[in-house]
Each structure stands twice: as C-alpha cells, then as structure tokens.
Design an enzyme around this catalytic site. Structure first.
Site, PDB file in Angstrom:
ATOM      1  N   LYS A  65     -66.945  43.106 -63.791  1.00 47.64           N
ATOM      2  CA  LYS A  65     -66.352  44.350 -64.317  1.00 47.64           C
ATOM      3  C   LYS A  65     -66.074  44.224 -65.814  1.00 47.64           C
ATOM      4  CE  LYS A  65     -61.770  42.739 -63.007  1.00 47.64           C
ATOM      5  NZ  LYS A  65     -60.772  42.709 -61.923  1.00 47.64           N
ATOM      6  N   ARG A 163     -51.639  48.115 -55.622  1.00 50.02           N
ATOM      7  CA  ARG A 163     -52.592  48.859 -56.448  1.00 50.02           C
ATOM      8  C   ARG A 163     -53.591  49.647 -55.607  1.00 50.02           C
ATOM      9  NH1 ARG A 163     -56.249  45.447 -60.683  1.00 50.02           N
ATOM     10  NH2 ARG A 163     -57.261  44.772 -58.766  1.00 50.02           N
ATOM     11  N   TYR A 288     -52.015  42.435 -95.920  1.00 53.03           N
ATOM     12  CA  TYR A 288     -51.109  43.584 -95.817  1.00 53.03           C
ATOM     13  C   TYR A 288     -49.677  43.127 -95.547  1.00 53.03           C
ATOM     14  CZ  TYR A 288     -55.318  46.438 -95.420  1.00 53.03           C
ATOM     15  OH  TYR A 288     -56.517  47.044 -95.661  1.00 53.03           O
ATOM     16  N   MET A 337     -58.645  44.528 -90.467  1.00 53.25           N
ATOM     17  CA  MET A 337     -59.642  45.105 -89.555  1.00 53.25           C
ATOM     18  C   MET A 337     -60.941  44.298 -89.526  1.00 53.25           C
ATOM     19  SD  MET A 337     -61.226  48.936 -89.402  1.00 53.25           S
ATOM     20  CE  MET A 337     -59.676  49.799 -89.232  1.00 53.25           C
TER      21      MET A 337
HETATM   22  C1  LIG Z   1     -60.668  41.447 -61.411  1.00 51.54           C
HETATM   23  C2  LIG Z   1     -60.601  41.135 -59.993  1.00 51.54           C
HETATM   24  C3  LIG Z   1     -60.935  39.862 -59.523  1.00 51.54           C
HETATM   25  C4  LIG Z   1     -61.265  38.706 -60.435  1.00 51.54           C
HETATM   26  O1  LIG Z   1     -60.062  38.182 -60.947  1.00 51.54           O
HETATM   27  P1  LIG Z   1     -60.035  36.865 -61.882  1.00 51.54           P
HETATM   28  O2  LIG Z   1     -58.605  36.553 -62.027  1.00 51.54           O
HETATM   29  O3  LIG Z   1     -60.645  37.268 -63.190  1.00 51.54           O
HETATM   30  O4  LIG Z   1     -60.800  35.830 -61.194  1.00 51.54           O
HETATM   31  C5  LIG Z   1     -60.953  39.659 -58.159  1.00 51.54           C
HETATM   32  N1  LIG Z   1     -60.637  40.658 -57.305  1.00 51.54           N
HETATM   33  C6  LIG Z   1     -60.289  41.889 -57.721  1.00 51.54           C
HETATM   34  C7  LIG Z   1     -59.944  42.936 -56.724  1.00 51.54           C
HETATM   35  C8  LIG Z   1     -60.245  42.171 -59.081  1.00 51.54           C
HETATM   36  O5  LIG Z   1     -59.882  43.386 -59.487  1.00 51.54           O
END
Ligand SMILES: *Cc1c(COP(=O)(O)O)cnc(C)c1O
Length: 392
Positions: A65, A163, A288, A337
């Site tokens: 992802k 979640r 800055y 930046m």
């Molecule tokens: C992002 C995610 C993972 C991977 O988590 P890591 O800590 O990066 O290994 C696994 N399962 C779900 C549901 C996630 O959203």
C-alpha cells in the site's frame, strides 16, 4: 556495471558507481537532473522477504500500500510477484489497478473497507475484499450473483484495532447470515494488531482471542487463510493457528521491534549532492528564522534536498546528520523546501558535487524518524514524487 531502472522513463541507465551520474541523467532526461534520488535495492527487498518467510513459516501477503511505502508500487509489486507470495495487500482500488496495469497477476487483497461504487470493479476483477459488515457482504453477494461467480472474501474481525471488521461479540450469529450468501466464499479470516511493537500483554491476549474466535466459528478447517500479524507481530510472536501473515515495513528493511533490525537489509537510500560549499564568518545566521548563528568561521555545504522531497522539516534543530565522504556531518538551521545546510568545517575534502546519503545504511531512517518525532512509515510514504526512484 550495475543496471539501474529509472521509473519515470523506460530506459535502463547504467553507471559504474551504481548510481545515476550527472551525465547519464542529463542525457536521458528531458527534465533537469534530480537533486535528490532514492536508490532502491531490490535484492535487499528479496532478502527481507526471505527473512519474513523464515521467521513466519507460513505464507505471506506482502503489503504494498501507499506506493509500496514510498518505494514505488509498480516496481516493488513486480519484484515481489516473482517470489512465492499468496497476496499483494493494497489500500484501495486505485492501487489495485496500478498493480494490474503493471502486468502483475498475483492475487490482490484490499486491506480496508470499500465504497459501494468500487465493488462492481472489485467483483469483476476478482480482487479479494475483507468484509466488515453484513451490508457490505450482501452487496458483494448481489454483484457476484449478477456475474454468476462465487467471490472469495475474507472476514475482518476487530480484536482491538478499532478501525474495521466485525466487532467480535455475537460473531457466530452474524456469520449464520453470511452463510446464506451463496455467491460469497468466506475463504479467510483476519484481524489486526494495534500495538505489537509496544504492548506484549495486549498483543498476546489478541492472539488468544483470535484463536478462540476461529474455534468458535468451527475451527481452522473452516478458513483456508487465517491472518493476524503485521511485521512486528510476525517477528515478535508465535503465530498459533495463523497460516498467513501481512508484513509491510520489514520488507522495506526496518524492524518496528528492536532486536530484529540486524536481520534486515536497507532497501531505500535517499541521496543528494552538495550544490555549494562556502565559508561563512562568525555571527552569520543560517536558514529561515536564523535559529542557528555561527560562532566561528564555518565551512557550510548546501545540499539539494529538503521537505519538498519529503525530508522532514521537524528534524530542524535536532542535530540530525547526513553522511558525506564516509562521515557524519550535522545539519545547521532549518530544513528548507529544496535545500539543507551542513557543517563541513571538519571535512576539508568535501567539495561541490559530492554525493550525500540523507538516510540509508549509514544514517538509519529510524534515526531521522525519531528526531522528527515521526515514524518510519510516515517518512517513507512522505518521500515525494520529485525524488527519482532508481532500482537495481
Ligand atoms: C499496513 C498494514 C499491514 C502492514 O503493517 P507493517 O507494520 O508495515 O508490517 C498489515 N496489515 C494491515 C491490515 C495493514 O493495514
């Protein structure tokens, strides 16, 4: 000669040093050469995958992802798909499309809830959603019936993340209704660990609860895939009845659990170059806000990376280092930046054009994340598109 695949253009760039030189970048790029680039070691990625496989013992859903944690979705997915993996885990339909468009035909698992408008495509392309509600399940069932298929889905169960997923109470009852949806095949069950890297007691309870839920629902035989662990869960805990694990971060070379870091290899090295070297007199402000003022004549190198590349501004004033010519050099004043300034008084040999490691094998990304009061996941995913990803 190391071959480097640059993701913006379908050209293989080769350079003896194993990095894009000014010359090769100039010749091949219609745009100006990048000031900052990320070298991505696909061999290290494969080695980390092997570590995950060995530590877990079961099959893997590799999590790609958010553009493979900023490493570049297409290239990483293509590389991992040549290994034996059960699923690629993506966050949304857009990422799933990009994986398919890259020619990758591994099974795709959607890690979060889906919108109603997305489901037609999910069913048509037989991506695997996780189901958090009966309504979602019923909708997928109708769409699958419309196509005359049985869609494989996973049951998401909330054992503490808060979640997504079915809340664990009365799960067996809810499942009876799911069983009536004949165009769905519930081939898996999954849950997620919110604090595998911080709270062992809670995590152990989650494992126990997950196992109890599976027992309640008819035992391991009922679900082909049973998965709970992210990277920290995979590395730190015995997996019991789970036969699938979902590593993300560890594949990219960072362990959220101290003690396992030495087993992983650095995948991304963020690099830039010195654009300018000058000696400033005592009493001269730098950057800055003039939060740093020289107290003596100071040799200052300006480097072509900044928060516009995703280097966190919050390391300003935290004595973060970069790596030039084999040593650490401290950043002076605020990150801007496009540029940072570094004290190279101690290193007379530093000259314009010198390569700089911003983070990588010598400056751990975890150190930068800590100084920025951030997390490695955010630093990786925050590396902006301006940073050229080079693969080798
Ligand atoms: C992002 C995610 C993972 C991977 O988590 P890591 O800590 O990066 O290994 C696994 N399962 C779900 C549901 C996630 O959203």
């Amino acid at each position: 000669m190391t071959k480097i695949l640059v993701n913006l253009i379908p050209t293989i760039l080769a350079s003896a040093a194993g990095m894009p030189s000014f010359a090769s970048v100039n010749e091949n790029f219609p745009v100006s050469p990048p000031r900052a680039w990320a070298e991505i070691d696909l061999g290290a990625l494969r080695r980390n995958l092997a570590v995950a496989r060995e530590a877990f013992g079961g099959e893997l859903m590799v999590v790609v992802k958010a553009g493979a944690y900023g490493h570049g979705l297409e290239e990483i997915a293509k590389t991992l798909a040549t290994e034996e993996i059960a699923f690629l885990g993506v966050a949304n339909v857009g990422e799933a499309r990009r994986v398919r468009n890259a020619g990758v035909d591994s099974r795709i698992y959607l890690l979060g809830a889906t919108w109603a408008e997305e489901r037609e495509e999910i069913v048509a392309r037989e991506w695997t959603p996780c189901i958090s509600s009966l309504e979602e399940a019923e909708h997928f069932n109708r769409l699958a019936a419309g196509r005359g298929i049985r869609l494989k889905v996973h049951l998401a169960v909330d054992t503490g993340m808060g979640r997504g997923g079915f809340v664990a109470e009365h799960l067996a009852e809810k499942l009876k209704k799911l069983d009536l949806l004949v165009n769905l095949e519930v081939e898996g069950i999954g849950s997620h660990l919110p604090s595998a890297d911080e709270d062992e007691e809670f995590t152990l309870r989650q494992f126990a609860q997950f196992h109890a839920i599976i027992d309640d629902l008819g035992g391991e035989a009922r679900f082909k895939w049973r998965h709970l662990s992210n990277s920290a869960g995979l590395l730190g805990y015995a997996q019991g009845c789970c036969n699938l694990s979902r590593p993300g971060l560890m594949l990219y070379g960072v362990s959220a659990l101290a003690g396992f870091q030495a087993r992983l290899s650095t995948v991304m090295t963020l690099k830039s170059r010195v654009t300018l070297v000058r000696t400033l007199p005592a009493g001269h402000g730098i950057s800055y806000g003039r939060q740093f003022v020289t107290t003596k004549p100071t040799r200052v190198a300006t480097i072509g990376v900044g928060y516009g590349d995703g280097y966190p501004i919050h390391v300003s004033g935290k004595a973060a280092d970069v790596w030039i010519r084999g040593r650490r050099m401290p950043i002076l004043g605020r990150v801007t930046m496009d540029q940072i300034m570094v004290d190279v008084t101690a290193a007379e040999e530093v000259v314009e054009g010198d390569e700089v490691e911003i983070f990588g094998p010598n400056i751990p990304v975890a150190e930068i994340a800590e100084k920025a009061e951030s997390i490695v996941w955010e630093i990786f995913t925050g590396i902006t598109p301006r940073v050229l990803r080079c693969y080798f």
